[in-house]
Each structure stands twice: as structure tokens, then as C-alpha cells.
Design a protein around this motif. Structure first.
Motif, PDB file in Angstrom:
ATOM      1  N   VAL A  28     -23.211 -39.707 -68.177  1.00 49.42           N
ATOM      2  CA  VAL A  28     -23.298 -39.898 -66.713  1.00 49.42           C
ATOM      3  C   VAL A  28     -24.744 -39.456 -66.147  1.00 49.42           C
ATOM      4  CG1 VAL A  28     -20.877 -38.802 -66.394  1.00 49.42           C
ATOM      5  CG2 VAL A  28     -22.698 -37.258 -66.752  1.00 49.42           C
ATOM      6  N   MET A  29     -25.635 -39.389 -66.978  1.00 47.51           N
ATOM      7  CA  MET A  29     -27.095 -38.990 -66.520  1.00 47.51           C
ATOM      8  C   MET A  29     -27.976 -39.977 -67.170  1.00 47.51           C
ATOM      9  SD  MET A  29     -27.409 -34.949 -66.509  1.00 47.51           S
ATOM     10  CE  MET A  29     -26.711 -34.540 -67.628  1.00 47.51           C
ATOM     11  N   HIS A  30     -29.117 -40.181 -66.291  1.00 49.63           N
ATOM     12  CA  HIS A  30     -30.204 -41.082 -66.803  1.00 49.63           C
ATOM     13  C   HIS A  30     -31.411 -39.839 -66.650  1.00 49.63           C
ATOM     14  CE1 HIS A  30     -27.531 -44.268 -65.556  1.00 49.63           C
ATOM     15  NE2 HIS A  30     -28.200 -44.835 -66.427  1.00 49.63           N
ATOM     16  N   TYR A  31     -32.489 -40.441 -67.337  1.00 47.74           N
ATOM     17  CA  TYR A  31     -33.636 -39.462 -67.487  1.00 47.74           C
ATOM     18  C   TYR A  31     -35.092 -40.324 -67.119  1.00 47.74           C
ATOM     19  CZ  TYR A  31     -29.825 -37.516 -70.114  1.00 47.74           C
ATOM     20  OH  TYR A  31     -28.649 -36.939 -70.585  1.00 47.74           O
ATOM     21  N   SER A  32     -35.826 -39.610 -66.715  1.00 43.80           N
ATOM     22  CA  SER A  32     -37.247 -40.285 -66.113  1.00 43.80           C
ATOM     23  C   SER A  32     -38.328 -39.295 -66.475  1.00 43.80           C
ATOM     24  CB  SER A  32     -37.154 -41.070 -64.953  1.00 43.80           C
ATOM     25  OG  SER A  32     -38.259 -41.349 -64.494  1.00 43.80           O
ATOM     26  N   ALA A  33     -39.306 -39.567 -66.800  1.00 44.76           N
ATOM     27  CA  ALA A  33     -40.496 -38.587 -66.951  1.00 44.76           C
ATOM     28  C   ALA A  33     -41.088 -38.646 -65.345  1.00 44.76           C
ATOM     29  CB  ALA A  33     -41.602 -39.139 -67.632  1.00 44.76           C
ATOM     30  N   LEU A  34     -41.524 -37.192 -65.051  1.00 44.74           N
ATOM     31  CA  LEU A  34     -42.205 -37.171 -63.464  1.00 44.74           C
ATOM     32  C   LEU A  34     -43.402 -38.166 -63.400  1.00 44.74           C
ATOM     33  CD1 LEU A  34     -41.785 -33.507 -63.484  1.00 44.74           C
ATOM     34  CD2 LEU A  34     -40.835 -34.863 -61.890  1.00 44.74           C
ATOM     35  N   GLN A  35     -44.007 -38.433 -64.521  1.00 45.39           N
ATOM     36  CA  GLN A  35     -44.991 -39.414 -64.521  1.00 45.39           C
ATOM     37  C   GLN A  35     -44.707 -40.807 -64.346  1.00 45.39           C
ATOM     38  OE1 GLN A  35     -44.141 -37.106 -66.783  1.00 45.39           O
ATOM     39  NE2 GLN A  35     -46.271 -35.875 -67.482  1.00 45.39           N
ATOM     40  N   GLY A  36     -43.596 -40.894 -64.327  1.00 44.38           N
ATOM     41  CA  GLY A  36     -43.073 -42.723 -64.501  1.00 44.38           C
ATOM     42  C   GLY A  36     -42.663 -43.338 -63.073  1.00 44.38           C
ATOM     43  N   LYS A  37     -42.312 -44.309 -63.043  1.00 47.11           N
ATOM     44  CA  LYS A  37     -42.160 -45.117 -62.030  1.00 47.11           C
ATOM     45  C   LYS A  37     -40.794 -44.868 -61.140  1.00 47.11           C
ATOM     46  CE  LYS A  37     -44.222 -49.352 -64.167  1.00 47.11           C
ATOM     47  NZ  LYS A  37     -44.006 -50.519 -64.596  1.00 47.11           N
ATOM     48  N   LYS A  38     -39.910 -44.305 -61.622  1.00 49.94           N
ATOM     49  CA  LYS A  38     -38.615 -44.032 -61.138  1.00 49.94           C
ATOM     50  C   LYS A  38     -38.820 -42.659 -60.333  1.00 49.94           C
ATOM     51  CE  LYS A  38     -35.405 -46.686 -61.609  1.00 49.94           C
ATOM     52  NZ  LYS A  38     -34.969 -47.596 -60.537  1.00 49.94           N
ATOM     53  N   ALA A  39     -39.698 -41.942 -60.696  1.00 47.48           N
ATOM     54  CA  ALA A  39     -40.121 -40.525 -60.038  1.00 47.48           C
ATOM     55  C   ALA A  39     -40.797 -41.017 -58.429  1.00 47.48           C
ATOM     56  CB  ALA A  39     -41.017 -39.734 -60.650  1.00 47.48           C
ATOM     57  N   LEU A  40     -41.449 -42.242 -58.529  1.00 49.56           N
ATOM     58  CA  LEU A  40     -42.264 -42.775 -57.277  1.00 49.56           C
ATOM     59  C   LEU A  40     -41.200 -43.080 -56.280  1.00 49.56           C
ATOM     60  CD1 LEU A  40     -45.260 -44.862 -58.675  1.00 49.56           C
ATOM     61  CD2 LEU A  40     -45.515 -42.807 -57.357  1.00 49.56           C
ATOM     62  N   GLU A  41     -40.054 -43.623 -56.908  1.00 49.39           N
ATOM     63  CA  GLU A  41     -39.064 -43.982 -56.113  1.00 49.39           C
ATOM     64  C   GLU A  41     -38.137 -42.948 -55.269  1.00 49.39           C
ATOM     65  OE1 GLU A  41     -34.866 -46.861 -56.927  1.00 49.39           O
ATOM     66  OE2 GLU A  41     -36.911 -47.307 -58.129  1.00 49.39           O
ATOM     67  N   PHE A  42     -37.764 -42.182 -56.195  1.00 48.14           N
ATOM     68  CA  PHE A  42     -37.009 -41.049 -55.744  1.00 48.14           C
ATOM     69  C   PHE A  42     -37.505 -39.756 -55.348  1.00 48.14           C
ATOM     70  CE2 PHE A  42     -34.187 -43.780 -58.360  1.00 48.14           C
ATOM     71  CZ  PHE A  42     -33.029 -43.713 -57.853  1.00 48.14           C
ATOM     72  N   LEU A  43     -38.515 -39.410 -55.758  1.00 50.02           N
ATOM     73  CA  LEU A  43     -39.063 -38.073 -55.525  1.00 50.02           C
ATOM     74  C   LEU A  43     -40.402 -37.943 -54.202  1.00 50.02           C
ATOM     75  CD1 LEU A  43     -39.076 -36.643 -59.082  1.00 50.02           C
ATOM     76  CD2 LEU A  43     -37.498 -36.286 -57.374  1.00 50.02           C
ATOM     77  N   PRO A  44     -40.435 -36.890 -53.624  1.00 55.07           N
ATOM     78  CA  PRO A  44     -41.895 -36.919 -52.799  1.00 55.07           C
ATOM     79  C   PRO A  44     -42.969 -36.662 -53.703  1.00 55.07           C
ATOM     80  CG  PRO A  44     -40.247 -35.084 -52.290  1.00 55.07           C
ATOM     81  CD  PRO A  44     -39.739 -35.940 -53.268  1.00 55.07           C
ATOM     82  N   GLU A  45     -44.199 -36.750 -53.131  1.00 57.13           N
ATOM     83  CA  GLU A  45     -45.375 -36.534 -53.974  1.00 57.13           C
ATOM     84  C   GLU A  45     -45.245 -35.070 -54.456  1.00 57.13           C
ATOM     85  OE1 GLU A  45     -50.099 -37.393 -53.953  1.00 57.13           O
ATOM     86  OE2 GLU A  45     -49.023 -37.534 -51.911  1.00 57.13           O
ATOM     87  N   SER A  46     -45.000 -34.228 -53.799  1.00 60.21           N
ATOM     88  CA  SER A  46     -45.177 -32.733 -54.223  1.00 60.21           C
ATOM     89  C   SER A  46     -44.271 -32.417 -55.334  1.00 60.21           C
ATOM     90  CB  SER A  46     -44.739 -31.834 -52.730  1.00 60.21           C
ATOM     91  OG  SER A  46     -43.434 -32.164 -52.354  1.00 60.21           O
ATOM     92  N   GLN A  47     -43.282 -33.007 -55.229  1.00 64.08           N
ATOM     93  CA  GLN A  47     -42.130 -32.807 -56.488  1.00 64.08           C
ATOM     94  C   GLN A  47     -42.713 -33.657 -58.039  1.00 64.08           C
ATOM     95  OE1 GLN A  47     -38.433 -33.670 -54.710  1.00 64.08           O
ATOM     96  NE2 GLN A  47     -38.006 -31.660 -54.619  1.00 64.08           N
ATOM     97  N   ARG A  48     -43.345 -34.770 -57.744  1.00 59.98           N
ATOM     98  CA  ARG A  48     -43.771 -35.572 -58.692  1.00 59.98           C
ATOM     99  C   ARG A  48     -45.031 -34.837 -59.289  1.00 59.98           C
ATOM    100  NH1 ARG A  48     -43.881 -39.640 -54.881  1.00 59.98           N
ATOM    101  NH2 ARG A  48     -46.255 -39.893 -55.264  1.00 59.98           N
TER     102      ARG A  48
END
Length: 128
Positions: A28-48
Motif C-alpha cells: 500500500v506504500m511507496h518510498y522516496s528519498a527526501l533528496q529525490g525528485k518525488k520529494a520536489l513534487e510532493f513536499l515544500p522546500e522546508s520539509q525537503r
């Protein structure tokens, strides 16, 4: 889509992701590094940029720190629904302990120079 974001170079974080992948039998889950491209898509800069926190993107919301851990564990396996008992502890206390571990995680568990390289099976669930 539920996504667990983690520090890709942290041994503790990678160990947690490995554990979640093993117990998440329904996938049910996917995983992504905070340093990755998906983080850019889903998270604001402060959280990344705050690599000291596991983040869990669930139902359009970003959960942080101890709440992210509780929810990701309970979502990964019915055997971990009991973990929600920790909601009885005030958020400030839960996150104080979380922050203490996060602050010292590299000293205690070490870190890699680069983000993890996924296996063929993990590529299905590791984004980026």
C-alpha cells in the motif's frame, strides 16, 4: 498514493524503510528519498531540506516525525495497529524523543555517502 519520504543516506532511515517493505504485504506504500525528485513534487522546500524527519504523505496530507512513524507502521501491517496506543502520549513528548534520536542518528547508526541503490523488486515501490 501513500509515500514515505526518508533521508536516503541515513542507515537508521534505510533500515526503517527495509522493515516497512517487508511487512507491507499488500504493498500500500511507496518510498522516496527526501533528496529525490518525488520529494520536489510532493513536499515544500522546508520539509525537503529537513533531513531529520521521516515524512508520510497520506490522503493528501504530510505527516511528520512520530505521527509519520505510527501511521506508516499501522498502515503497513495489521499486526502493527497496536502502535496507535502511542497516541496516548502527548505529541510534544513523542516528538521530543523522536528529535533526540534523529539528532544523533548518524553518530549512532552511521550514514552512506550516496542514497541507496534499490534491488529490482524494490524499484516497484521506491520512487525516483
Amino acid at each position: 498514493m501513500n509515500i514515505v519520504f526518508f533521508d536516503g543516506v541515513c542507515h537508521l532511515c534505510n533500515g526503517y524503510i527495509n522493515f516497512l517493505m517487508r511487512i507491507d504485504r499488500k504493498k500500500v506504500m511507496h518510498y522516496s528519498a527526501l533528496q529525490g525528485k518525488k520529494a520536489l513534487e510532493f513536499l515544500p522546500e522546508s520539509q525537503r531540506l529537513d533531513l531529520k524527519s521521516i515524512l508520510y504523505y497520506k490522503n493528501g496530507k504530510v505527516l511528520e516525525k512520530s505521527t509519520a512513524v505510527i501511521e506508516s507502521l499501522s498502515d503497513a501491517s495489521i499486526w502493527f495497529l497496536w502502535i496507535k496506543i502511542f497516541y496516548a502520549i502527548p505529541l510534544s513528548m513523542r516528538n521530543f524523543i523522536y528529535d533526540l534520536v534523529a539528532k544523533n542518528r548518524y553518530k549512532l547508526f552511521g550514514k552512506n555517502d550516496l542514497c541507496r541503490i534499490p534491488t529490482a523488486e524494490e524499484r516497484k515501490y521506491l520512487l525516483d
